[in-house]
Scaffold this motif. Structure first.
Motif, PDB file in Angstrom:
ATOM      1  N   SER A  44       0.803  -1.223   0.000  1.00 62.50           N
ATOM      2  CA  SER A  44       0.000   0.000   0.000  1.00 62.50           C
ATOM      3  C   SER A  44       0.842   1.281   0.000  1.00 62.50           C
ATOM      4  O   SER A  44       1.806   1.414   0.742  1.00 62.50           O
ATOM      5  N   THR A  45       0.434   2.184  -0.880  1.00 62.34           N
ATOM      6  CA  THR A  45       0.876   3.578  -0.865  1.00 62.34           C
ATOM      7  C   THR A  45      -0.359   4.408  -1.212  1.00 62.34           C
ATOM      8  O   THR A  45      -1.347   3.873  -1.746  1.00 62.34           O
ATOM      9  N   PRO A  46      -0.352   5.703  -0.931  1.00 60.64           N
ATOM     10  CA  PRO A  46      -1.526   6.517  -1.292  1.00 60.64           C
ATOM     11  C   PRO A  46      -1.868   6.438  -2.772  1.00 60.64           C
ATOM     12  O   PRO A  46      -3.051   6.388  -3.142  1.00 60.64           O
ATOM     13  N   GLU A  47      -0.857   6.407  -3.630  1.00 58.30           N
ATOM     14  CA  GLU A  47      -1.109   6.366  -5.082  1.00 58.30           C
ATOM     15  C   GLU A  47      -1.717   5.031  -5.489  1.00 58.30           C
ATOM     16  O   GLU A  47      -2.670   4.989  -6.290  1.00 58.30           O
ATOM     17  N   ARG A  48      -1.179   3.960  -4.954  1.00 59.47           N
ATOM     18  CA  ARG A  48      -1.715   2.636  -5.296  1.00 59.47           C
ATOM     19  C   ARG A  48      -3.128   2.468  -4.747  1.00 59.47           C
ATOM     20  O   ARG A  48      -4.005   1.920  -5.428  1.00 59.47           O
ATOM     21  N   ASP A  49      -3.359   2.953  -3.528  1.00 61.79           N
ATOM     22  CA  ASP A  49      -4.689   2.844  -2.939  1.00 61.79           C
ATOM     23  C   ASP A  49      -5.715   3.638  -3.749  1.00 61.79           C
ATOM     24  O   ASP A  49      -6.853   3.197  -3.930  1.00 61.79           O
ATOM     25  N   ALA A  50      -5.333   4.812  -4.231  1.00 62.89           N
ATOM     26  CA  ALA A  50      -6.253   5.630  -5.031  1.00 62.89           C
ATOM     27  C   ALA A  50      -6.590   4.936  -6.342  1.00 62.89           C
ATOM     28  O   ALA A  50      -7.738   4.997  -6.821  1.00 62.89           O
ATOM     29  N   ASP A  71       3.021   0.928 -10.754  1.00 62.82           N
ATOM     30  CA  ASP A  71       3.825   2.136 -10.572  1.00 62.82           C
ATOM     31  C   ASP A  71       4.256   2.719 -11.913  1.00 62.82           C
ATOM     32  O   ASP A  71       4.206   3.940 -12.132  1.00 62.82           O
TER      33      ASP A  71
END
Length: 294
Positions: free
Chosen positions: A83-89, A194
């Motif tokens: 999880s990262t904010p970009e992946r979660d979004a 990514d």
């Protein structure tokens, strides 16, 4: 019911020996027809007729279908575990997606100009995943020559073995040429996400990206265009009772005359019925077809 979209007609129907793009496997666009019919009871004439527009606004490697249905769990689990904010979004966007490439919902399916950002993300993410999986073995040139539907089905045998009786005899996930590259399916999927987000940049991604179907004449060039859809050339819907057909509707492109003459200035002169069917075809507006008496 019977349903299909140029898929296998029977389990023992073989792949085309001389056409690798006509390749059968766990994923095929016909799944959207099967899912619709299996999910509804007591369908009306209008519902069956309008299925043409519903499936036409899906798009994938095989001009139709929704491959996300086959990998959503695998891809979401891999990205959520890293999880990262970009992946979660990105996952949140795909969780809200309706499965159609046209943005805006059913009201825009006929002539909306935009592709859904979620479709743009899904399509690019899957294609980048396939590249990371196969390009290191095949090389860039040979990889580019492979039908992506074929590669996707090979990939599915690795990450969704429940979908196929066949299994891969080669470890496609490892990158033997680069120890620093992702070496597992989950790592490949996350790296592909990514890469995809970096390549796509800032939203919106699908604005004005629907495209068109261009009707080309060998001598005079393009004569018409229709908003792109994974659609049939001819559609025909018939209701029967015990006595025979009770209602028929149909649509097909252009008109019933293909006659083109040359004007005095050399410009083409089209028969009055050359384009007479396009308002109906372009709008997925079936026309009544006569029911003949026996």
């Amino acid at each position: 019911y019977f349903g299909g979209w140029n898929n296998k007609t029977a389990p023992d129907y073989g792949n085309a020996y001389n056409n690798l793009s006509y390749y059968f496997g766990p994923f095929h666009r016909a799944h959207v027809v099967d899912a619709f019919l299996a999910g509804h009871d007591d369908l009306s004439f209008e519902a069956v007729r309008d299925l043409a527009l519903d499936i036409a606004t899906t798009d994938s490697f095989g001009r139709g279908g929704n491959p996300w249905n086959f990998v959503s769990g695998v891809f979401s689990d891999a990205a959520a575990a890293a999880s990262t904010p970009e992946r979660d979004a990105a996952l949140a966007m795909l969780a809200e997606w309706d499965g159609h490439f046209v943005a805006g919902g059913p009201d825009y399916w006929v002539d909306g100009a935009d592709r859904a950002d979620a479709w743009m993300l899904m399509d690019a993410w899957l294609r980048e995943t396939l590249r990371l999986v196969f390009e290191d073995e095949l090389g860039a040139q040979l990889y580019d020559q492979q039908p992506e539907a074929l590669l996707f089905n090979v990939f599915l045998r690795e990450v969704r073995p429940d979908l196929s009786a066949l299994s891969n005899g080669y470890d496609w996930m490892s990158n033997f040429a680069d120890d620093a590259a992702p070496q597992t399916a989950d790592a490949v999927i996350v790296q592909a996400l990514d890469n995809t987000l970096a390549d796509l940049g800032q939203r919106p991604w699908g604005e004005g990206e629907r495209g068109v179907i261009a009707y080309e004449h060998d001598l005079i060039g393009q004569v018409h265009e229709t908003p792109f859809a994974s659609r049939s050339t001819y559609a025909h819907c018939v209701a029967f009772d015990a006595a025979g057909p009770t209602r028929i509707e149909s649509m097909f492109p252009l008109g019933q005359s293909g006659d083109i003459r040359m004007g005095v200035d050399g410009a083409p002169v089209f028969d009055e019925h050359f384009f007479s069917m396009t308002p109906l075809f372009d709008a997925f507006a079936h026309r009544a077809f006569p029911v003949f008496e026996p």
